[in-house]
Structures are given as C-alpha cells and as structure tokens.
Enzyme design. Structure first.
Site, short mmCIF file in Angstrom:
data_model
loop_
_atom_site.label_atom_id
_atom_site.label_comp_id
_atom_site.label_asym_id
_atom_site.label_seq_id
_atom_site.Cartn_x
_atom_site.Cartn_y
_atom_site.Cartn_z
N HIS A 48 -41.54 -3.25 18.24
CA HIS A 48 -42.31 -2.01 18.22
C HIS A 48 -41.87 -1.12 19.37
CE1 HIS A 48 -45.80 0.64 17.72
NE2 HIS A 48 -45.96 0.57 19.03
N GLU B 155 0.85 -1.19 0.00
CA GLU B 155 0.00 0.00 0.00
C GLU B 155 0.89 1.24 0.00
OE1 GLU B 155 -2.47 2.76 -0.24
OE2 GLU B 155 -3.42 0.79 -0.16
N VAL C 170 -18.34 13.81 -10.67
CA VAL C 170 -18.90 13.20 -11.88
C VAL C 170 -18.53 11.72 -11.97
CG1 VAL C 170 -19.04 15.35 -13.18
CG2 VAL C 170 -16.91 14.02 -13.20
N THR D 257 -9.47 4.49 -0.01
CA THR D 257 -10.33 5.66 -0.19
C THR D 257 -11.45 5.68 0.84
OG1 THR D 257 -9.88 5.88 -2.55
CG2 THR D 257 -11.98 6.76 -1.76
N ASP E 162 -13.19 -1.67 -6.77
CA ASP E 162 -13.52 -0.64 -7.76
C ASP E 162 -12.82 -0.82 -9.10
OD1 ASP E 162 -14.98 0.44 -5.73
OD2 ASP E 162 -13.94 2.36 -5.64
N GLY F 294 -24.99 15.52 -10.05
CA GLY F 294 -26.07 15.29 -9.10
C GLY F 294 -26.23 13.84 -8.73
#
Length: 465
Positions: free
Chosen positions: A444, A35, A271, A42, A312, A184
């Site tokens: 509940h 690493e 983006v 990330t 990723d 967005g």
C-alpha cells in the site's frame, strides 16, 4: 556457393526466433539464425517498442499542454509546449538501435551464427540464403520457421502516398493535421490516441458496431470515454471505400448507407496483420495450413518431421511474448527435454488510454466453460494510488469458478495497468484460487491492491468498497 551444416536452423530473428536461437545456444546446440532485416523483428523495430516510445512521448506532451495556463488541478502552470516530432522519432530510433545491438550481442554470446539474407526452402532440411556476398546453402537437422507477420493491406487502399501502415506512422517527420484511421482495433486506437494527444484531428472508421471488439463492453467503456475527451471522431458500422480523387480525404460508406468524406492528410490502415509465408519457398515442403497460417500442434511441430513453426506465422494470438514462450519451448524440445505449452495464461495488453489487460477467460467464456461463476469487481475510484495519479477511471475484475473458487480469468482497465499483467499471468499459471489472491499481502499504496480487493469482493467481503 558456400554450404554450412548445423543442428538447428531458425528462420527469422524476431522475438520468437532469437529467443529460440539463444536458448538452443545455451544448450550447446549448433545453431544458425537467418534474418533479412535487423534483429528483433517487427516488435522491436516497427511495432511494440517504437509504438510505446511514441505513445509515451504523446502522453508527456499532452500532460504539459494540459498544464498550459494553469488548467490542471495540480497547481502546475507552464507555457504552451511545442513538439518536434523529428527529435521524438530520433529518440525512438535510438532506443531501437540499442536493443538491436543487445539482441545481436546475446546471439553472439550464445554462440549462434547469424546469416543476413532471405532464406528459401529447397527441401525440409535445406535452405538457400541470398546474402550480400552471394548464395549460401544451409543444411539442418531441425528447422524453426519464425518469419512473423506484416500489416494487412486493403486492395482499395494500397499502401503508398497518404495511405500508411503502422510502420510508416512510427517514422513520420511531422504530426498530420488530420488523420483518418481505418480499423478500430488495438493498433489503430493506440496510434490514433497518440496522434490526437500530439495535436492531430483524428477520425476512426470501424466496420463493426464497436471498437476493440475483442474485449467486452464493460472493459472498453473507459476507453470510449477517453476517445471523446480527446476529440476523436468514431464512425461505427462504417466502411472505408478508398481515397478521394485529390487524395485529401477518405471515402466512407456510413452505417446508414450514405456516402461521406473524411478529410485526411494521412490515412492509417490498421485492419490486422497477415503471416509472412510468401517468398520462403514453403511450397517446396508442403506444410499443412490453417487458412493463411501454418498448422502446429501443442509443441509447435508442423506436419513435417523436424520442422517447427512459432509466433505470428502460426496464428492468433499474435503476441511477442507468445512467440518467445514458443521459441524457448522448441529449443528445449530440440535439446531432448520434455516440454509442453499452454496459452491459457498468456496476458494480452492494449496500450490505449487507459490501458487494457486480459488474461485467461472473460466472464462469458468462463460461464460457458464452468457454468456458475463468481465475479469480483473493484473500481480504481476507491484506490488511493490511482487517485493520486488521476487514474480513477477503471477497475480490476476477477472471474472464478463458483464451486472451488479457481481463478479462470482476470481483466483490468486503467492507467498503468499493463504492469499488473505479470501478476495476472502468474496467478493463472499457478492455478490460484480466490483465497490465494485475497490472502496475499499487497503493498500500500499501489494499484495492485485492486487485484486483492477484487478477489475479496468475489468472496463477499471487500474491505474498501
């Protein structure tokens, strides 16, 4: 030049890489992990964890600000609050530091050797690592590429100066007066909403006809309502073109083709992310690619024997928990176990206000796959716990086959619904039917009751709506 040999080499200590290395170490496999940054990747250092810390701080600040002058309905009145973002960031950094140490400790406990530096492939079994003390060659029987991803940059809005990525946004020393967000999607809206709560005037510029385009319109409606309440300007069908000459505004082409300026002290570009495949010497091993991503099979094997890829760098969904599941599986395969991996039960969460959770198929996807379906929809406006938390705006939705009631997808939007993701993923993983969920007693008062009620609704006998 130092040389070491091992059975398993993991390149990258993000969520996928460090989980893979730890699991391999638990099997007694001689493992080395390389690493170049801090352990955690990330997600831990500049993504999932620090962003949630900032989002939480923003939520707390907004709550107190709303109570100033006795405006809130709870009868609580406080003096107008102030925010020292430097202290907030220091608190966030403290959390990250503790988790960094935790990951390093877990790797050490599993007897994984950590090499700090940048790895470059020589061939399919050998890498050279540039460390602070010189070059080190590592030879391995099996290699796992877990190099992750980085924020995507726009050529006409390169990072630097007022143009920032999510990484810089999480390290600002003060809240910008005016923030323009380009994109967005979930990262842009999560951070945009957080800064709006902290006092920034935020504008979101999105080229598509709507924000959060990966979710259906019904699911995102409460988020759009909240954007308006926070005073966030949303420009749809608009294209960012660059910075103004003075650097104090974002140039935008609006949906009707006109030119506009959005005043901005900072421009946050969100983006998407791109896989980190450059600089590793991947051209030396000639892996098959799918666009910019490394092609893998259902066991994370690449086109070269003995080389795996996870996380990723292998494509969507770019989620830390996906990478972790892949890493664990690959370690077990290397240890000689038979393992498979199915992405259909992976939950995805958008930490906007309110939060969004999806697992499995959307109604449209389920209909395309299974034909006739049943949908159960339960609003939090009918849930006592949601009402006491002022979180009535949202719902739980279940999608199932009409013939055998097999659950195909579950979605929710609402305050705190991220914590329901585990139940949603479990239901899909276990192959639950509507009757299974409806027949499970839910405590509940909790928002989780909405899950049971949605199943009851799909079966035609909801009790509380």
């Amino acid at each position: 030049m130092k040389e070491i040999s091992c059975k398993l080499l993991v390149i990258g200590a993000g969520p996928g890489g460090y989980v893979c290395a730890i699991r391999a170490g638990q099997f007694g496999i001689d493992t080395v992990i390389v690493e170049f940054g801090k352990p955690g990747g990330t997600c831990l250092n500049v993504g999932c964890i620090p962003s949630k810390a900032l989002i939480h701080a923003a939520e707390e600040f907004e709550k107190i600000a709303h109570m100033a002058g006795g405006k809130g309905p709870l009868g609580i009145a406080v003096a107008p609050p102030t925010l020292d973002l430097t202290k907030t960031v220091a608190w966030k950094d403290g959390i990250v530091s503790r988790l960094n140490s935790g990951v390093a400790g877990l790797l050490k406990k599993a007897k994984v050797k950590t090499v700090q530096g940048w790895a470059t492939f020589r061939d399919g079994k050998t890498v050279e690592v540039e460390t602070e003390t010189g070059s080190q060659v590592i030879r391995a029987e099996a290699v796992v590429i877990a190099s992750g991803s980085v924020p995507a940059e726009l050529p006409f809005l390169p990072f630097g100066g007022p143009v920032i990525s999510s990484t810089e946004a999480l390290a600002l020393s003060e809240v910008p007066d005016k923030l323009a967000v380009v994109g967005g999607g979930y990262i842009g809206l999560e951070l945009g909403m957080a800064f709006a709560k902290m006092g920034a005037k935020v504008a979101v510029v999105e080229a598509l006809p709507r924000v959060l385009a990966q979710y259906d319109a019904e699911l995102t409606r409460p988020v759009l309502k909240r954007l308006g309440e926070l005073g966030i300007e949303v420009m749809l069908g608009a294209k960012a073109k660059g910075l103004s000459t003075k650097g104090d505004a974002l140039l935008v082409e609006t949906a009707d083709g006109k030119n506009a300026k959005v005043a901005a002290d900072k421009v946050l570009v969100t983006v998407g992310r791109k896989p980190l495949t450059e600089g590793w010497g991947l051209e030396q091993i000639d892996l098959d690619m799918v666009g910019r991503f490394i092609r893998i099979d259902d066991q994370c094997r690449t086109s070269m024997r003995g080389i795996y890829a996870i996380g990723d760098v292998t494509g969507e969904p770019m989620l830390a928990h996906r990478a972790m599941a892949q890493g664990e599986m690959v370690a077990e395969i290397v240890a000689g176990h038979k393992r498979g991996w199915d992405k259909r039960a992976i939950p995805a969460i958008c930490f906007t206000d309110p939060e969004l959770v999806t697992a499995g198929l959307s109604p449209d996807e389920a209909k395309a796959l299974a034909g006739e379906i049943k949908i159960g929809h339960f609003p939090f406006a009918a849930n006592g716990r949601a009402m006491t938390k002022q979180g009535e705006d949202g719902f739980v939705r279940i999608v199932a086959r009409a013939d055998n009631h097999l659950v195909l997808g579950i979605q929710a939007v609402g305050q705190g619904v991220s914590e329901l993701a585990a139940a949603f993923g479990l239901a899909l993983e276990m192959g639950a039917r509507l009757e299974d969920i409806a027949g499970t007693i839910h405590a509940h008062p909790t928002q989780g009751e909405g899950f049971q009620e949605a199943a009851l609704k799909a079966l035609g006998h909801a009790l509380h709506v």
